[in-house]
Structures are given as structure tokens and as C-alpha cells.
Scaffold this active site. Sequence first.
Site, PDB file in Angstrom:
ATOM      1  N   LYS A 133       0.844  -1.332   0.049  1.00 25.80           N
ATOM      2  CA  LYS A 133       0.055  -0.092   0.056  1.00 25.80           C
ATOM      3  C   LYS A 133       0.886   1.286   0.089  1.00 25.80           C
ATOM      4  O   LYS A 133       0.672   2.110  -0.955  1.00 25.80           O
ATOM      5  CB  LYS A 133      -1.123   0.137   1.182  1.00 25.80           C
ATOM      6  CG  LYS A 133      -2.227  -0.965   1.252  1.00 25.80           C
ATOM      7  CD  LYS A 133      -2.750  -1.249   2.305  1.00 25.80           C
ATOM      8  CE  LYS A 133      -3.875  -2.292   2.061  1.00 25.80           C
ATOM      9  NZ  LYS A 133      -4.618  -2.572   3.492  1.00 25.80           N
ATOM     10  N   GLN A 163      -4.866  -1.375   9.420  1.00 26.77           N
ATOM     11  CA  GLN A 163      -4.708  -2.663   8.885  1.00 26.77           C
ATOM     12  C   GLN A 163      -5.463  -3.608   9.988  1.00 26.77           C
ATOM     13  O   GLN A 163      -5.000  -3.727  11.092  1.00 26.77           O
ATOM     14  CB  GLN A 163      -3.107  -2.887   8.603  1.00 26.77           C
ATOM     15  CG  GLN A 163      -3.092  -4.320   8.111  1.00 26.77           C
ATOM     16  CD  GLN A 163      -3.665  -4.348   6.650  1.00 26.77           C
ATOM     17  OE1 GLN A 163      -3.281  -3.270   5.894  1.00 26.77           O
ATOM     18  NE2 GLN A 163      -4.326  -5.388   6.177  1.00 26.77           N
ATOM     19  N   ASP A 221     -11.219   3.039   4.052  1.00 28.83           N
ATOM     20  CA  ASP A 221     -11.604   1.370   4.059  1.00 28.83           C
ATOM     21  C   ASP A 221     -13.148   1.224   4.069  1.00 28.83           C
ATOM     22  O   ASP A 221     -13.804   0.372   3.731  1.00 28.83           O
ATOM     23  CB  ASP A 221     -11.040   0.492   5.293  1.00 28.83           C
ATOM     24  CG  ASP A 221     -10.232  -0.395   4.881  1.00 28.83           C
ATOM     25  OD1 ASP A 221      -9.977  -0.718   3.640  1.00 28.83           O
ATOM     26  OD2 ASP A 221      -9.568  -0.939   6.002  1.00 28.83           O
TER      27      ASP A 221
END
Length: 301
Positions: free
Chosen positions: A54, A98, A121
Site C-alpha cells: 500500500k 490494517q 476502507d
Amino acid sequence: MTATRLDGKLFAGRVRERVADEVTKLKSEQGITPGLAVVLVGEDPASQVYVRSKGKQTIEAGMNSYEHKLDEQTSEADLLSLIDRLNNDAAVHGILVQLPLPKHMNETAVINAIAPAKDVDGFHISNVGRLNTSQKSMVPCTPLGCLLMLRDHHGDLSGLNAVVIGRSNIVGKPMAQLLLNESCTVTIAHSRTKDLPDVIGRADIVVAAVGRPEMIQGDWLKKGATVIDVGINRIEVQNADGTVKNRLVGDVDYASAEKIAGAITPVPGGVGPMTIACLLANTITACCRANGIEPPKDLGV
Ligand code: NDP
């Protein structure tokens, strides 16, 4: 007839190029550099790989990448205070924590501490509610990637019969909602669904997000259906010399499905590469909205 292979690697590359173009525009026209903060708690090897990837792709797109690596033993209070700082940092337009988090942390509380406008997200309860009521929201990256590929292939999705297999909060449910928002007629199937082959056989679009290797068979499909295989399953296969190797397969039996489907995503190289590309796209969307600019339509919903 063999199905068209929907190449997610190629398509994700195009999305990343579009993101990079938008970054250049934001920098030159507005003097803004989009910034994405990724927070990793602990040493989970798969998470470390994702975070590295990422960060690399964020920088390649011309954005600022802020990586925060915290010790496995970090307290939830310390993580929440970092999120609070990132929420209030004007240089940070997107925040991703994460998952999974260490067991001593409450994942829901942590996700809901992220400012909804920076929740790239799309897991914050406010974004879930906004998506489900057709309001502007941040959309989870994997279902967004599937939608962008479907739009690219079909154009207008309105009126098509779609079946989503799987009802998880991160893939199945948001995928079904996105398709409903596109005016598809949507069925959600799950482990208690009766006669799954019959349900699938009526679908113009099949999105498989189950986590069961090669479960969906080609002869379950309607001829010409578009198949999006989200599943990532590692199976062991035997080499000719008797040794065993690992192979990645989807939830769909590709070999039988490609003979019936009109279009299908492979695994690997289908939906997988789209997830990070859509994370970058979401960061652009968040950055534009934070600055009162209309986000590019082709990178979101
Ligand atoms: P979950 O395990 O959270 O959900 C799986 C869903 O499949 C559940 O809703 C379950 O039903 C349903 N299911 C299980 N067995 C059957 C069955 N026999 N028939 C019909 N439905 C069934 O998985 P996720 O949604 O998190 O992930 C799904 C797959 O997608 C996984 O392979 C995962 O690795 C992959 N994935 C890929 C991503 C990417 O490409 N970047 C990102 C995220 C996930 P029930 O609710 O009744 O238990």
C-alpha cells in the site's frame, strides 16, 4: 465459446494511472498533495506485506504515504490517540488501520474512531449507513473494485439480475448494496441458501465471496453470465514428481466456468489487484471532498 477474461491486473493499472493523473492535477491546480496514513499494529506477516505494498503504490501515485507501525503490545488507548491525531492532521486525507488487530483491541471501536470522511476502507458505521441509504459515503475497496470492473465491462448495470454469494460486512453486503444502487435486481446467497445452483442459474452477474476453493461450478451458471470471483484460497496440488506445491484459486471453478460465462475474472490477477487501486481511488475521493472539490466520477460511486 470461451469467456472474456477480465484482467484485473491491467484494469488496476489503469485505475492507478487515473489516480496519478488526479494527483498531478490536485498538486498543480490546487497546491494539494493527497496523503494516506496506514497504521499497522503488530507483526502479522501477511499484514506487513499488504502495508508495504500500500505504501509503495501510494508513493508511486505521487501521494504522501504516512506509515505508523506500532508494537503488538500497544494499548488500545494509545492507538485511539494516534487515530485522533491523524483525524486532526490536515495533511492526512485517508486513514487505514490494517486488520486484524491484536486480540486485546476492540476492532469495532477502533474503526469507528476514524473520522468517517477519512475512512478510506469504508468500514465506519456511518459510512455503512450512508451507503445503505444511497448517500455519499466511503465505499469498501474490494466491492468498489468489483463494481468498477462490472461498469467497465457492461456500462449500464440497470435491470440486470445479480447474485452475490457471501454476506460478510467487508465484501458481500456492501457489494449487494452497490449493485442495488446501480438498479440491479439483487439476491444475496449464503451458507443457508437452498438450491444455490438454481439461484445462481438466474443471474446475469455472479459475485462470489465465499472463501471455498472452486465451489461454484460452470454448469450452475446462466450462459453468458459475468462472473466476478473475489475468493482467494490457497490449495495444495501435487506435481508430477509427487512433490506438493501451493496454488491460489478462487471460489469459482474457472476451467468449467469459462466455457459457460460471457466474462470472468481469474484468480490470481482478477479482483485482488483492484483492492489497493481502489484504496488509492478512495484517498482521491476523500481528498477532493475535504477540499470542496467534486471527486472524479469514474474512481468512485
Ligand atoms: P467471510 O468468511 O467473512 O464470509 C463468507 C461468506 O460465504 C459468508 O457469508 C458465508 O455464509 C458464505 N458461505 C460459506 N459457505 C457457503 C456455502 N457453502 N454456500 C454459500 N455461501 C457460503 O469471507 P469474506 O467475505 O471476508 O471473504 C470471502 C472471500 O473473499 C475469501 O476467500 C477472502 O479471502 C476473499 N477476499 C478477497 C479480497 C481481495 O480480493 N482483495 C478482499 C477480501 C476478501 P454465512 O454468513 O451463512 O456463514
